[in-house]
Design a protein around this motif. Structure first.
Motif, PDB file in Angstrom:
ATOM      1  N   SER A  76      87.760 -18.657   9.988  1.00 41.05           N
ATOM      2  CA  SER A  76      89.221 -18.705  10.033  1.00 41.05           C
ATOM      3  C   SER A  76      89.767 -19.682   9.000  1.00 41.05           C
ATOM      4  O   SER A  76      90.860 -19.486   8.458  1.00 41.05           O
ATOM      5  N   THR A  77      89.026 -20.743   8.705  1.00 37.85           N
ATOM      6  CA  THR A  77      89.472 -21.740   7.729  1.00 37.85           C
ATOM      7  C   THR A  77      89.521 -21.139   6.325  1.00 37.85           C
ATOM      8  O   THR A  77      90.474 -21.362   5.568  1.00 37.85           O
ATOM      9  N   GLU A  78      88.522 -20.351   5.975  1.00 34.52           N
ATOM     10  CA  GLU A  78      88.523 -19.687   4.676  1.00 34.52           C
ATOM     11  C   GLU A  78      89.632 -18.649   4.597  1.00 34.52           C
ATOM     12  O   GLU A  78      90.245 -18.450   3.540  1.00 34.52           O
ATOM     13  N   ARG A  79      89.911 -17.980   5.710  1.00 36.73           N
ATOM     14  CA  ARG A  79      90.998 -17.000   5.738  1.00 36.73           C
ATOM     15  C   ARG A  79      92.337 -17.711   5.501  1.00 36.73           C
ATOM     16  O   ARG A  79      93.209 -17.211   4.784  1.00 36.73           O
ATOM     17  N   ALA A  80      92.471 -18.896   6.102  1.00 35.13           N
ATOM     18  CA  ALA A  80      93.696 -19.682   5.906  1.00 35.13           C
ATOM     19  C   ALA A  80      93.835 -20.116   4.450  1.00 35.13           C
ATOM     20  O   ALA A  80      94.947 -20.152   3.902  1.00 35.13           O
ATOM     21  N   TYR A  81      92.718 -20.431   3.813  1.00 37.16           N
ATOM     22  CA  TYR A  81      92.762 -20.853   2.412  1.00 37.16           C
ATOM     23  C   TYR A  81      93.268 -19.728   1.515  1.00 37.16           C
ATOM     24  O   TYR A  81      94.022 -19.971   0.562  1.00 37.16           O
ATOM     25  N   GLU A  82      92.886 -18.501   1.813  1.00 33.99           N
ATOM     26  CA  GLU A  82      93.382 -17.366   1.026  1.00 33.99           C
ATOM     27  C   GLU A  82      94.904 -17.288   1.072  1.00 33.99           C
ATOM     28  O   GLU A  82      95.564 -17.049   0.067  1.00 33.99           O
TER      29      GLU A  82
END
Length: 265
Positions: A76-82
């Protein structure tokens, strides 16, 4: 300060496939989370981040802001970074898409008073009141230093009461806040030894000596991890009498007429 909230929504879940679209009183679960987040006065915009077309269609039909992310994103953290790369803000509040009971007042407590120009990570935690939650591996336990910075997180009960019974167990709440630099660091840094063992995203920061500011809150929110958790959530929302009808694309989610009218089972 500009603050953007991001609700990661993943369709593929080993314990609960299609969880963001799970029916709660006639609306998909992610809708309930969205409604709570947008009530937080300090938050300027709210976006649902997903890579799944079914979630995109359901959210668009309900008039929710949606940001599509790449398939195969592992956290979810990487998705937020996108999303953060497209939407500039001072802070990004990430609320798990399985927190339909989270209170707006609780979410707001994670937001700092001042803007951070560098690296910042924050997380909510709450005292565990029910003994069975201590040994439940879905509840991430956390220990902190005297300034409420996280020392470690684990799915095991920590701390261990060897020499004293004067302690309280705390668990992580699925509300976090990041600066852009923190999201970038997470995405560009490999998993550490402990993160691979525990499967806890936040350990990536701790294993690289990055601080996570923990904020204690009182909350009755429940993360929906398995289908049986929905019964409790429906009961709570029914008591609140805030059902409401589903006006989205019914071809995406099959609701009975009774549930379309906002009645809880």
């Amino acid at each position: 300060m500009k603050i953007i909230a991001i609700i990661p929504a993943r369709y593929s879940s080993s314990r609960f496939p299609g969880k963001p679209l799970a029916d709660i009183c006639g609306k998909p679960m992610v809708w309930w989370v969205y409604q709570q987040v947008k009530k937080v006065q300090k938050i300027n915009d709210v976006y649902i981040a997903t890579d799944d077309k079914r979630i995109e269609e359901a959210c668009s039909g309900l008039g929710l802001n949606i940001e599509m992310t790449a398939a195969g994103v592992s956290s979810s953290t990487e998705r937020a970074y996108e999303v953060a790369k497209r939407k500039k803000a001072d802070y990004y509040v990430v609320v798990n898409g399985d927190e339909p009971l989270i209170e707006p007042e609780t979410i707001g407590q994670i937001i700092p008073h001042d803007r951070c120009d560098g690296f910042y990570v924050g997380n909510l935690m709450t005292q565990i009141k029910r003994p069975e939650q201590v040994v439940d591996v879905t509840n991430i336990k956390v220990v902190t230093d005297e300034k409420d910075n996280a020392l470690f997180m684990s799915r095991s009960p920590i701390p261990y009461p060897k020499s004293s019974m004067e302690y309280e167990y705390y668990k992580h709440v699925g509300v976090l806040i990041y600066s852009f630099d923190a999201l970038k660091f997470f995405t560009e840094t490999s998993k550490g030894h402990n993160e691979r063992i525990e499967d806890i995203n936040e350990l990536r920061f701790l294993e690289h000596n990055k601080k996570i500011k923990m904020t204690k809150v009182e909350t009755a929110a429940l993360s929906v991890d398995v289908p049986k958790d929905l019964e409790y959530v429906k009961e709570v929302l029914s008591r609140r009498k805030i059902g409401g009808g589903y006006k989205g694309k019914r071809k995406v989610i099959s609701f009975s007429k009774r549930k379309e009218q906002g009645e809880c089972a």
